[in-house]
Design a protein around this motif. Structure first.
Motif, PDB file in Angstrom:
ATOM      1  N   LEU A 221       0.830  -1.206   0.000  1.00 48.82           N
ATOM      2  CA  LEU A 221       0.000   0.000   0.000  1.00 48.82           C
ATOM      3  C   LEU A 221       0.865   1.257   0.000  1.00 48.82           C
ATOM      4  N   CYS A 222       1.944   1.233   0.779  1.00 44.07           N
ATOM      5  CA  CYS A 222       2.850   2.393   0.830  1.00 44.07           C
ATOM      6  C   CYS A 222       3.565   2.610  -0.506  1.00 44.07           C
ATOM      7  N   ILE A 223       4.069   1.527  -1.106  1.00 44.34           N
ATOM      8  CA  ILE A 223       4.771   1.633  -2.388  1.00 44.34           C
ATOM      9  C   ILE A 223       3.850   2.207  -3.453  1.00 44.34           C
ATOM     10  N   PHE A 224       2.622   1.720  -3.485  1.00 43.87           N
ATOM     11  CA  PHE A 224       1.667   2.210  -4.480  1.00 43.87           C
ATOM     12  C   PHE A 224       1.360   3.689  -4.252  1.00 43.87           C
ATOM     13  N   THR A 225       1.173   4.072  -2.994  1.00 48.79           N
ATOM     14  CA  THR A 225       0.807   5.450  -2.675  1.00 48.79           C
ATOM     15  C   THR A 225       1.931   6.425  -2.985  1.00 48.79           C
ATOM     16  N   ILE A 226       3.173   6.008  -2.753  1.00 48.27           N
ATOM     17  CA  ILE A 226       4.324   6.877  -2.987  1.00 48.27           C
ATOM     18  C   ILE A 226       4.392   7.341  -4.445  1.00 48.27           C
ATOM     19  N   GLY A 227       3.888   6.534  -5.360  1.00 54.18           N
ATOM     20  CA  GLY A 227       3.976   6.883  -6.780  1.00 54.18           C
ATOM     21  C   GLY A 227       2.938   7.878  -7.252  1.00 54.18           C
ATOM     22  N   PHE A 228       2.105   8.425  -6.342  1.00 52.58           N
ATOM     23  CA  PHE A 228       0.992   9.269  -6.798  1.00 52.58           C
ATOM     24  C   PHE A 228       1.429  10.495  -7.617  1.00 52.58           C
ATOM     25  N   PRO A 229       2.608  11.118  -7.372  1.00 52.15           N
ATOM     26  CA  PRO A 229       2.948  12.301  -8.183  1.00 52.15           C
ATOM     27  C   PRO A 229       3.247  11.974  -9.645  1.00 52.15           C
ATOM     28  N   ILE A 230       3.656  10.723  -9.928  1.00 53.03           N
ATOM     29  CA  ILE A 230       4.040  10.390 -11.304  1.00 53.03           C
ATOM     30  C   ILE A 230       2.948   9.636 -12.057  1.00 53.03           C
ATOM     31  N   TYR A 231       1.865   9.291 -11.386  1.00 52.91           N
ATOM     32  CA  TYR A 231       0.779   8.602 -12.069  1.00 52.91           C
ATOM     33  C   TYR A 231      -0.026   9.565 -12.935  1.00 52.91           C
ATOM     34  N   ARG A 232      -0.692   9.008 -13.930  1.00 50.26           N
ATOM     35  CA  ARG A 232      -1.722   9.762 -14.629  1.00 50.26           C
ATOM     36  C   ARG A 232      -3.055   9.068 -14.342  1.00 50.26           C
ATOM     37  N   TYR A 233      -4.125   9.852 -14.284  1.00 49.81           N
ATOM     38  CA  TYR A 233      -5.397   9.356 -13.778  1.00 49.81           C
ATOM     39  C   TYR A 233      -6.501   9.527 -14.817  1.00 49.81           C
ATOM     40  N   LYS A 234      -7.322   8.498 -14.933  1.00 56.35           N
ATOM     41  CA  LYS A 234      -8.503   8.560 -15.805  1.00 56.35           C
ATOM     42  C   LYS A 234      -9.721   8.798 -14.924  1.00 56.35           C
ATOM     43  N   ARG A 235     -10.339   9.965 -15.085  1.00 46.46           N
ATOM     44  CA  ARG A 235     -11.489  10.301 -14.260  1.00 46.46           C
ATOM     45  C   ARG A 235     -12.709   9.478 -14.683  1.00 46.46           C
ATOM     46  N   PRO A 236     -13.494   8.984 -13.716  1.00 40.44           N
ATOM     47  CA  PRO A 236     -14.690   8.193 -14.052  1.00 40.44           C
ATOM     48  C   PRO A 236     -15.749   9.055 -14.726  1.00 40.44           C
ATOM     49  N   SER A 237     -16.546   8.428 -15.574  1.00 42.48           N
ATOM     50  CA  SER A 237     -17.554   9.169 -16.333  1.00 42.48           C
ATOM     51  C   SER A 237     -18.961   8.685 -16.024  1.00 42.48           C
ATOM     52  N   GLY A 238     -19.195   8.250 -14.794  1.00 45.45           N
ATOM     53  CA  GLY A 238     -20.519   7.758 -14.431  1.00 45.45           C
ATOM     54  C   GLY A 238     -20.646   6.271 -14.695  1.00 45.45           C
ATOM     55  N   SER A 239     -21.779   5.730 -14.309  1.00 48.85           N
ATOM     56  CA  SER A 239     -21.995   4.282 -14.396  1.00 48.85           C
ATOM     57  C   SER A 239     -22.153   3.814 -15.833  1.00 48.85           C
ATOM     58  N   PRO A 240     -21.202   3.019 -16.347  1.00 48.72           N
ATOM     59  CA  PRO A 240     -21.359   2.494 -17.710  1.00 48.72           C
ATOM     60  C   PRO A 240     -22.476   1.468 -17.784  1.00 48.72           C
ATOM     61  N   MET A 241     -22.734   0.754 -16.677  1.00 47.86           N
ATOM     62  CA  MET A 241     -23.793  -0.247 -16.689  1.00 47.86           C
ATOM     63  C   MET A 241     -25.159   0.416 -16.856  1.00 47.86           C
ATOM     64  N   THR A 242     -25.315   1.588 -16.252  1.00 43.42           N
ATOM     65  CA  THR A 242     -26.575   2.325 -16.432  1.00 43.42           C
ATOM     66  C   THR A 242     -26.783   2.671 -17.895  1.00 43.42           C
ATOM     67  N   ARG A 243     -25.708   3.116 -18.572  1.00 50.08           N
ATOM     68  CA  ARG A 243     -25.816   3.457 -19.991  1.00 50.08           C
ATOM     69  C   ARG A 243     -26.139   2.218 -20.830  1.00 50.08           C
ATOM     70  N   ILE A 244     -25.519   1.092 -20.476  1.00 47.95           N
ATOM     71  CA  ILE A 244     -25.756  -0.143 -21.226  1.00 47.95           C
ATOM     72  C   ILE A 244     -27.205  -0.592 -21.083  1.00 47.95           C
ATOM     73  N   PHE A 245     -27.708  -0.591 -19.857  1.00 52.20           N
ATOM     74  CA  PHE A 245     -29.110  -0.989 -19.645  1.00 52.20           C
ATOM     75  C   PHE A 245     -30.065  -0.039 -20.359  1.00 52.20           C
ATOM     76  N   LYS A 246     -29.686   1.233 -20.391  1.00 54.58           N
ATOM     77  CA  LYS A 246     -30.521   2.228 -21.057  1.00 54.58           C
ATOM     78  C   LYS A 246     -30.577   1.960 -22.562  1.00 54.58           C
ATOM     79  N   VAL A 247     -29.436   1.619 -23.153  1.00 55.53           N
ATOM     80  CA  VAL A 247     -29.386   1.310 -24.587  1.00 55.53           C
ATOM     81  C   VAL A 247     -30.209   0.066 -24.889  1.00 55.53           C
TER      82      VAL A 247
END
Length: 524
Positions: A221-247
């Protein structure tokens, strides 16, 4: 959809740094950030497997559960852990970043492990000799156990997708190499669990084992957390399952709409796929609230499901390595130069084979790609998975022959060496490397970019379904064979069972499943 199309989507600036600014490719992501995921996976899988391998002994000796109940508890723990990856993937894709999902679920796993450590430390939290646990003691045990299972589900869903997110998606070979080395790390952790941790548990006791596991998971957990400044992050865009059920719901409502009425809606290049087997979903576009991108997202995800379903049978075979193959090993000659191999360490064989196969595989890929065009590349994910499924069928054929030979020798009062099992371990080990590694790469690369965690989780969910299917097949086999002379897998003595016939049955079922896989892979 081809991976190249997804790659172009991924390079459009969707990634951010930890300050929520657009990620800089020179500062964020890359091989260094992705390698942290591999290190963390080695530690986390060591903790998970070291406990999974030895929980039966702990439940028997310390918690005083019956043998059959202990085995069921472990199977349920393993199956639940992998099944919950779907839940973890849903959370990761819908509401939290993969980084945050890992932190949250790894903390839950760690808290569960700490609770089990406390219970192993204090005798008053354990039942008296030959007594079942009290309601309080059982509640502590199950709370710790399923907190770990919940944590494992989130970790295994988020971690591989997070690691692959750090890489350039226009370079598919780089993505493939990452998942190969991620699998290598997974096996390395398992090898430590089956050797060092087994020795510690047998010679230093559960207290020491649980403490080391807690420290190792905390370090991960510590090793993973230490890398936070160099990570790039994909922001969530809401529930994909909701969109699938809607389609799907919209397509059902508009099922009577003729395609001629929808010329404008389906003319968009986003709305259709070549060789599309879900074209009926285009009728959802008649609804103004449905976009072509949402329809394409639904088609892509549904297209992954037949491939996912075709891999469950292979994982059913893999489950035999932790059940019947171990039972075979117990009654075979496990002595090497006056050293007796611990039963739990028999998994060293497939793990060692898997570890050795990754560098050999990577080397083969480099040589093959220089000489053969991409069209005939057998290392592409779908072909790789198919080869793994074929080897699974072959491994069961070999296992049937080996078990038949072992039974014949036992009738003559000869005990075969446990190394006879190496052949089935070899084939299943390589099969698992090809199939699971190929699945992780395929589901990540082909998934909609908003569903990569939940799609990658299908790889682990297949493992879970394989365990449950194995239990069901054993019960069905005993039920049917019991009506025709005697249960193949009845009793506790393999010398009077017909495990060889059960392995032959698995070989046939796997071959049929392999043909089914070829059908769906060609249509994808």
């Amino acid at each position: 959809m081809d991976a190249e199309i997804h790659a172009s989507i991924d390079q459009s600036g969707d990634y951010e740094d930890w300050r929520r600014r657009k990620a800089d490719s020179n500062k964020h992501g890359g091989a260094r950030a992705a390698s942290l995921a591999c290190v963390v996976e080695a530690l986390e899988n060591m903790v998970f497997l070291s406990n999974a391998i030895n929980f039966v002994a702990y439940f028997l000796k310390s918690m005083h559960y019956p043998a059959a109940e202990s085995a069921i508890m472990v199977n349920n723990f393993m199956g639940t852990s992998f099944l919950l990856t779907i839940f973890g993937g849903f959370i990761s894709d819908s509401f939290l970043t993969r980084f945050t999902t890992f932190i949250l679920f790894c903390t839950i796993e760690l808290l569960g492990l700490i609770l089990l450590t406390i219970q192993a430390q204090y005798s008053r939290l354990q039942p008296a000799m030959n007594r079942r646990p009290s309601h309080t003691q059982a509640a502590i045990l199950y709370t710790g156990l399923y907190a770990m299972a919940t944590g494992v589900g989130g970790v295994k869903a988020a971690l591989p997708a997070h690691g692959a997110d750090q890489l350039d998606h226009s370079n598919q070979r780089l993505i493939s190499a990452f998942f190969n080395w991620f699998f290598f790390s997974l096996c390395a952790g398992g090898l430590v669990a089956a050797t060092v941790m087994v020795w510690i548990e047998e010679n230093r006791g559960w207290n020491c084992s649980f403490k080391i596991s807690a420290v190792a998971l905390g370090l991960a957990l510590c090793i993973f957390t230490i890398g936070f400044p160099i990570y790039r992050y994909k922001r969530p865009s809401g529930s994909p399952m909701t969109r699938i059920f809607k389609v799907i719901a919209s397509a059902i409502r508009n099922r009577k709409t003729s395609r001629s009425e929808m010329t404008d809606q389906i003319a968009s290049p986003e709305a259709t796929r070549s060789n599309d087997m879900f074209r009926v979903l285009d009728k959802a576009l008649f609804d103004d609230t449905i976009t072509a991108a949402q329809v394409e997202e639904t088609k892509t995800f549904l297209g992954l499901l037949p491939i996912f379903a075709s891999t469950i049978m292979m994982n059913c075979c893999l489950a035999q390595l932790q059940t019947f193959s171990v039972q075979q090993g117990i009654i075979m000659n496990r002595t090497i130069n006056n050293f007796k191999i611990p039963t739990q360490s028999l998994t060293v064989f497939p793990l060692t084979i898997m570890l050795a196969s990754i560098p050999l595989y990577e080397r083969s890929v480099h040589i093959f790609e220089r000489k053969i065009s991409a069209k005939y590349n057998i290392f592409r994910p779908l072909k790789r998975i198919g080869l793994g499924l074929a080897l699974a069928s072959g491994s069961m054929a070999v296992a049937a022959v080996v078990e038949s030979t072992r039974r014949a020798a036992a009738e003559n009062h000869v005990t075969l060496s446990v190394f006879w099992l190496v052949w089935q371990y070899l084939l299943l080990g390589v099969s698992d490397m090809l199939t699971l590694g190929g699945m992780l790469e395929f589901f990540y690369s082909e998934a909609p970019h908003s569903m990569r965690s939940i799609s990658t989780a299908l790889s682990w969910c297949s493992t879970s379904m394989g365990y449950f299917l194995s239990s069901a097949l054993v019960s069905i086999t005993n039920l049917v064979s019991g009506k025709f002379g005697g249960e193949w897998l009845g009793g506790n003595d393999l010398n009077h069972a017909r495990l060889d016939l059960f392995y032959a049955l698995l070989c046939i079922l796997n071959f049929i499943n392999f043909l089914n896989y070829i059908y769906w892979a060609k249509r994808y």
